[in-house]
Structures are given as C-alpha cells and as structure tokens.
Motif scaffolding. Sequence first.
Motif, short mmCIF file in Angstrom:
data_model
loop_
_atom_site.label_atom_id
_atom_site.label_comp_id
_atom_site.label_asym_id
_atom_site.label_seq_id
_atom_site.Cartn_x
_atom_site.Cartn_y
_atom_site.Cartn_z
N UNK A 6 48.42 40.87 33.79
CA UNK A 6 48.40 39.59 34.52
C UNK A 6 47.20 39.51 35.44
N UNK A 7 46.94 40.60 36.19
CA UNK A 7 45.79 40.61 37.10
C UNK A 7 44.50 40.53 36.31
N UNK A 8 44.40 41.31 35.23
CA UNK A 8 43.19 41.31 34.40
C UNK A 8 42.93 39.91 33.84
N UNK A 9 43.97 39.23 33.39
CA UNK A 9 43.81 37.90 32.81
C UNK A 9 43.23 36.92 33.81
N UNK A 10 43.54 37.07 35.08
CA UNK A 10 42.99 36.19 36.11
C UNK A 10 41.47 36.24 36.15
N UNK A 13 39.67 39.41 31.90
CA UNK A 13 39.59 40.74 31.29
C UNK A 13 40.88 40.99 30.51
N UNK A 14 40.83 41.99 29.65
CA UNK A 14 41.95 42.23 28.75
C UNK A 14 43.11 42.98 29.40
N UNK A 15 42.82 44.07 30.07
CA UNK A 15 43.89 44.90 30.62
C UNK A 15 43.34 45.73 31.78
N UNK A 136 34.72 36.50 41.88
CA UNK A 136 34.06 37.79 41.97
C UNK A 136 34.90 38.79 41.20
N UNK A 137 34.25 39.65 40.46
CA UNK A 137 34.95 40.63 39.65
C UNK A 137 35.05 40.23 38.19
N UNK A 138 34.57 39.06 37.84
CA UNK A 138 34.70 38.56 36.47
C UNK A 138 33.40 38.68 35.68
N UNK A 139 32.44 39.46 36.17
CA UNK A 139 31.11 39.43 35.57
C UNK A 139 30.70 40.70 34.84
N UNK A 161 40.09 47.22 36.09
CA UNK A 161 40.26 46.21 35.04
C UNK A 161 39.11 46.30 34.07
N UNK A 162 39.42 46.05 32.78
CA UNK A 162 38.35 46.08 31.78
C UNK A 162 38.70 45.16 30.63
#
Length: 162
Positions: A6-10, A13-15, A136-139, A161-162
């Motif tokens: 759930x956090x990764x999807x935000x 990211x996959x998982x 931030x964190x999605x790049x 997350x990755x």
Amino acid sequence: MPLTQRVAACLGMRTGLACARGSAALYALLATLARRDGPGEVIIPALCCESVALAAAYAGHKLRFADVSSESLCMTPETVAPLISERTHAVIVVHLYGVNADAVSFASLRREYPQTVFVEDIAQALGGRDRDGRLLGATLDYTLLSFADNKIVAGDGGMLLF
C-alpha cells in the motif's frame, strides 16, 4: 493488500521491505549489493543522519562524502559527479530536514552509471512534493522511509520501497 504494498503504491513502486529501523532496511540493500558485486563505494551527503553512513560501513562499503549545497543543505549532481566511478555501488540522496533534494536532477548520472543504485531517503520529507507536484521518493530506484517520534510518521521501524 499488505502495508508495504500500500505504501509502495502511493509512490508508484511495486513493493517494499519492512524492517525494525530505516537503517536496517538500507543495510539490507547495501549488504546485498556487497554480496553480489563485492564491497564498493557508497556516496552520501556530508550532512545527514549518521545511521546512513553506518549502514554503508557495516555492509562493507567505502564511504564517499559529497559536499552539500549551501542553499538546500542537500548534495547535488555537481557535488556527486566527481566522486562517482565504476566502483560506486550506490548513491543515497537524502531530503534533509524536509528540503527537496531534487532527485530528478540525478537522472543524467543514473543514465551514465546504470550499474549504480540510486536511493532516495525521505525519512524527513515523507509527503513532500517537488516543484512539478511529484511526491518525493517517487523518482529513483529505491525509497527509504524511517518512522520515529521525531520524524513525520511517528512510531518505530523503517521501509525500503522498490
């Protein structure tokens, strides 16, 4: 859906990998790189939480400290470029004190050094956005989260997350 997904999807990211601390999650990644490719170098900002440096050192890597901008207190592609080489296994981009470290600007270095893993540490900037509105964190390749009473998300633990 598990919390890590759930956090990764935000962040698109996959998982992810949940750990007792953010530094443990970072150590897991860096130790895996050391086992796979042998010890190398990890570039971190000269100004960041000591647990970032300790995770790299405990994983067996040599630390390279990049200068930080006097305006943002974050490292920049210009301060990282002279340090990066074929021995560089990872670059840890830290959004320090909630300041946007402009992770998007590291794109040319990522293209030039595809064997290098780029990690975005948003422990102090969770929920922040860049100038274009992206979270931030999605790049970059991996995103590091850390939870504590003095962080944006209170509690204990961390997540990669990755």
